[in-house]
Design a protein around this motif. Structure first.
Motif, PDB file in Angstrom:
ATOM      1  N   GLY A 126       7.830  15.698 -10.343  1.00  0.00           N
ATOM      2  CA  GLY A 126       8.585  15.036  -9.295  1.00  0.00           C
ATOM      3  C   GLY A 126       7.739  14.186  -8.371  1.00  0.00           C
ATOM      4  N   ASP A 127       8.372  13.750  -7.310  1.00  0.00           N
ATOM      5  CA  ASP A 127       7.736  12.863  -6.344  1.00  0.00           C
ATOM      6  C   ASP A 127       6.747  13.621  -5.471  1.00  0.00           C
ATOM      7  N   SER A 128       5.917  12.867  -4.764  1.00  0.00           N
ATOM      8  CA  SER A 128       4.973  13.458  -3.828  1.00  0.00           C
ATOM      9  C   SER A 128       5.709  14.105  -2.664  1.00  0.00           C
ATOM     10  N   PRO A 129       5.205  15.224  -2.156  1.00  0.00           N
ATOM     11  CA  PRO A 129       5.842  15.844  -0.983  1.00  0.00           C
ATOM     12  C   PRO A 129       5.626  15.037   0.300  1.00  0.00           C
ATOM     13  N   LEU A 130       4.732  14.058   0.264  1.00  0.00           N
ATOM     14  CA  LEU A 130       4.428  13.267   1.454  1.00  0.00           C
ATOM     15  C   LEU A 130       5.483  12.188   1.666  1.00  0.00           C
ATOM     16  N   GLN A 131       6.042  12.142   2.857  1.00  0.00           N
ATOM     17  CA  GLN A 131       7.018  11.121   3.215  1.00  0.00           C
ATOM     18  C   GLN A 131       6.361  10.084   4.118  1.00  0.00           C
ATOM     19  N   LEU A 132       6.570   8.794   3.789  1.00  0.00           N
ATOM     20  CA  LEU A 132       5.970   7.710   4.561  1.00  0.00           C
ATOM     21  C   LEU A 132       7.030   6.742   5.040  1.00  0.00           C
ATOM     22  N   GLY A 133       6.682   5.970   6.068  1.00  0.00           N
ATOM     23  CA  GLY A 133       7.585   4.965   6.606  1.00  0.00           C
ATOM     24  C   GLY A 133       7.486   3.660   5.840  1.00  0.00           C
ATOM     25  N   PRO A 134       7.880   2.549   6.468  1.00  0.00           N
ATOM     26  CA  PRO A 134       7.833   1.242   5.804  1.00  0.00           C
ATOM     27  C   PRO A 134       6.405   0.838   5.451  1.00  0.00           C
ATOM     28  N   LYS A 135       6.288  -0.096   4.519  1.00  0.00           N
ATOM     29  CA  LYS A 135       4.979  -0.608   4.121  1.00  0.00           C
ATOM     30  C   LYS A 135       4.252  -1.241   5.308  1.00  0.00           C
ATOM     31  N   ALA A 136       2.932  -1.190   5.249  1.00  0.00           N
ATOM     32  CA  ALA A 136       2.115  -1.768   6.321  1.00  0.00           C
ATOM     33  C   ALA A 136       2.135  -3.288   6.288  1.00  0.00           C
ATOM     34  N   GLU A 137       2.395  -3.861   5.107  1.00  0.00           N
ATOM     35  CA  GLU A 137       2.371  -5.315   4.975  1.00  0.00           C
ATOM     36  C   GLU A 137       3.531  -5.776   4.115  1.00  0.00           C
ATOM     37  N   ASP A 138       4.233  -6.779   4.576  1.00  0.00           N
ATOM     38  CA  ASP A 138       5.328  -7.390   3.821  1.00  0.00           C
ATOM     39  C   ASP A 138       4.857  -8.761   3.347  1.00  0.00           C
ATOM     40  N   VAL A 139       4.570  -8.878   2.052  1.00  0.00           N
ATOM     41  CA  VAL A 139       4.025 -10.136   1.536  1.00  0.00           C
ATOM     42  C   VAL A 139       5.063 -11.249   1.494  1.00  0.00           C
ATOM     43  N   SER A 140       6.322 -10.920   1.701  1.00  0.00           N
ATOM     44  CA  SER A 140       7.356 -11.948   1.693  1.00  0.00           C
ATOM     45  C   SER A 140       7.436 -12.703   3.014  1.00  0.00           C
ATOM     46  N   GLU A 141       6.833 -12.156   4.056  1.00  0.00           N
ATOM     47  CA  GLU A 141       6.877 -12.812   5.362  1.00  0.00           C
ATOM     48  C   GLU A 141       5.958 -14.027   5.384  1.00  0.00           C
ATOM     49  N   PRO A 142       6.370 -15.118   6.047  1.00  0.00           N
ATOM     50  CA  PRO A 142       5.513 -16.307   6.128  1.00  0.00           C
ATOM     51  C   PRO A 142       4.281 -16.039   6.981  1.00  0.00           C
ATOM     52  N   VAL A 143       3.204 -16.772   6.710  1.00  0.00           N
ATOM     53  CA  VAL A 143       1.971 -16.608   7.471  1.00  0.00           C
ATOM     54  C   VAL A 143       1.577 -17.940   8.094  1.00  0.00           C
ATOM     55  N   ASN A 144       0.863 -17.864   9.200  1.00  0.00           N
ATOM     56  CA  ASN A 144       0.330 -19.052   9.843  1.00  0.00           C
ATOM     57  C   ASN A 144      -0.846 -19.574   9.009  1.00  0.00           C
ATOM     58  N   PRO A 145      -0.773 -20.800   8.474  1.00  0.00           N
ATOM     59  CA  PRO A 145      -1.845 -21.297   7.594  1.00  0.00           C
ATOM     60  C   PRO A 145      -3.218 -21.302   8.246  1.00  0.00           C
ATOM     61  N   PHE A 146      -3.278 -21.641   9.540  1.00  0.00           N
ATOM     62  CA  PHE A 146      -4.572 -21.679  10.229  1.00  0.00           C
ATOM     63  C   PHE A 146      -5.164 -20.273  10.335  1.00  0.00           C
ATOM     64  N   VAL A 147      -4.327 -19.302  10.701  1.00  0.00           N
ATOM     65  CA  VAL A 147      -4.796 -17.917  10.813  1.00  0.00           C
ATOM     66  C   VAL A 147      -5.228 -17.404   9.443  1.00  0.00           C
TER      67      VAL A 147
END
Length: 346
Positions: free
Chosen positions: A290-311
């Motif tokens: 089965g699955d891990s007993p550890l429960q986690l929240g949302p991902k730390a990074e969403d690659v679908s979000e736009p990024v500032n090109p300069f940054v």
């Protein structure tokens, strides 16, 4: 000047067997004073045991690395920066990076605890890149039973060109969200990938999930430096976990019999003060289906979000410059090994 910059306070080598000191630590205080001690094969923490000793004693800590700050820039750690970093690095990865940090001898040594003992095992190589680690896996397991996963199509293209890997399944994917069902494979292997994971605990939790009952995960990655200048560049570049962090992540995910084995290029002579891009091999066994007993929240990074090109560009340049330091370190250690008499500390 290079020598002055790279000579750290600790000149730590590996040890083969250690008895815990009265305070319960795996190392005595004098071990951190710059003295050498014999070579280590593997270490385990918490209520776990030392390998390969027959008489086993529990220890609570095992790391010789300095405490790692909880928050640092780490400009090439996140997925988007890592994607473009490898877009260019893939061109020379096998010929420039591996010879200094990830040799065939190191690879075979690091994979030994994974127990790849039969050709019928099913294996997933997560963050498999150009397939260098996979070449070590298919020495023991039929290629048709091996899946290589990486987020970089440029790295995977190199893997597709290697004849021994032609029967492997090669797919693009995210180490923190594996496209495999629960209880899917016998062995999980990941080498040189965790340093780019925004959330290492999530990736190790995924390793637990996809393994079958009794399956084993083998994660190979960097170790945090003790020398101040090496720590600075490590923190600017990518994630260098401490040995305690590896053990803690595995245990929290639900793994049992967690073991840590130290690895490194021969010409380092066991010196670890500058950190190692491939510095340890950590294994753990899945004790229940089965699955891990550890429960986690949302991902730390969403690659679908736009990024500032300069940054993004600024982060990428700073991270790439920091990476250059870790191209120079193995050259420096190789030269020291050549000019320092055998048997003397370097």
């Amino acid at each position: 000047m290079a020598s002055a910059m790279l000579n750290g306070a600790e000149n730590l080598t590996l040890i083969r067997a250690i008895a815990p000191n009265p305070k319960g630590l795996g190392f005595h205080a004098s071990d951190f004073s710059g003295k050498h001690f014999p070579k280590l094969t593997s270490v385990s923490c918490g209520k776990l045991s030392m390998r390969p000793m027959k008489s086993r004693s529990p220890i609570t800590k095992c790391s010789v690395s300095a405490p790692r700050p909880a928050s640092q820039p780490r400009f090439i750690q996140h997925k988007k920066e890592a994607f473009w970093f490898y877009r260019f690095l893939s061109i020379v990865y096998d010929h420039v990076i591996n010879p200094g940090h990830w040799t065939e001898d190191m690879r075979d040594d690091a994979l030994e605890p994974a127990d790849l003992y039969t050709r019928n095992l099913t294996v997933v190589d997560v963050g498999g890149g150009t397939g260098f680690t996979t070449l070590g896996i298919v020495k023991h397991v039929d290629a048709k039973n091996v899946t290589i996963l990486d987020q970089s199509p440029h790295q995977l293209e190199k893997a597709k060109q290697k004849e021994p890997l032609k029967d492997c399944k090669i797919i693009e994917g995210d180490a923190e969200d594996l496209p495999f069902p629960t209880d899917f494979v016998d062995r999980y292997v990941s080498a040189g990938s965790i340093e780019y994971w925004p959330d290492p605990q999530r990736g190790i939790r995924e390793a637990y999930r996809v393994l079958r009952l009794g399956g084993k995960a083998c994660l190979i990655g960097p170790v945090y430096p003790t020398f101040w200048l090496s720590r600075f560049f490590a923190d600017v570049w990518m994630l260098f976990p401490t040995e305690e962090e590896y053990i803690d992540w595995f245990q929290k995910a639900g793994f049992k019999d967690v073991q840590l084995k130290r690895i490194g290029p021969k010409w380092y002579r066991g010196v670890r003060r500058h950190g190692l891009i491939m510095g340890c091999s950590v294994t753990g066994i899945k004790p229940a289906s089965g699955d891990s007993p550890l429960q986690l929240g949302p991902k730390a990074e969403d690659v679908s979000e736009p990024v500032n090109p300069f940054v993004f560009f600024s982060r990428f340049i700073l991270g790439a410059l920091a990476a250059t330091y870790y191209v120079l370190v193995p050259i420096y250690m190789w030269i020291k090994d050549l000019i320092t008499p055998k048997g003397q500390p370097i």
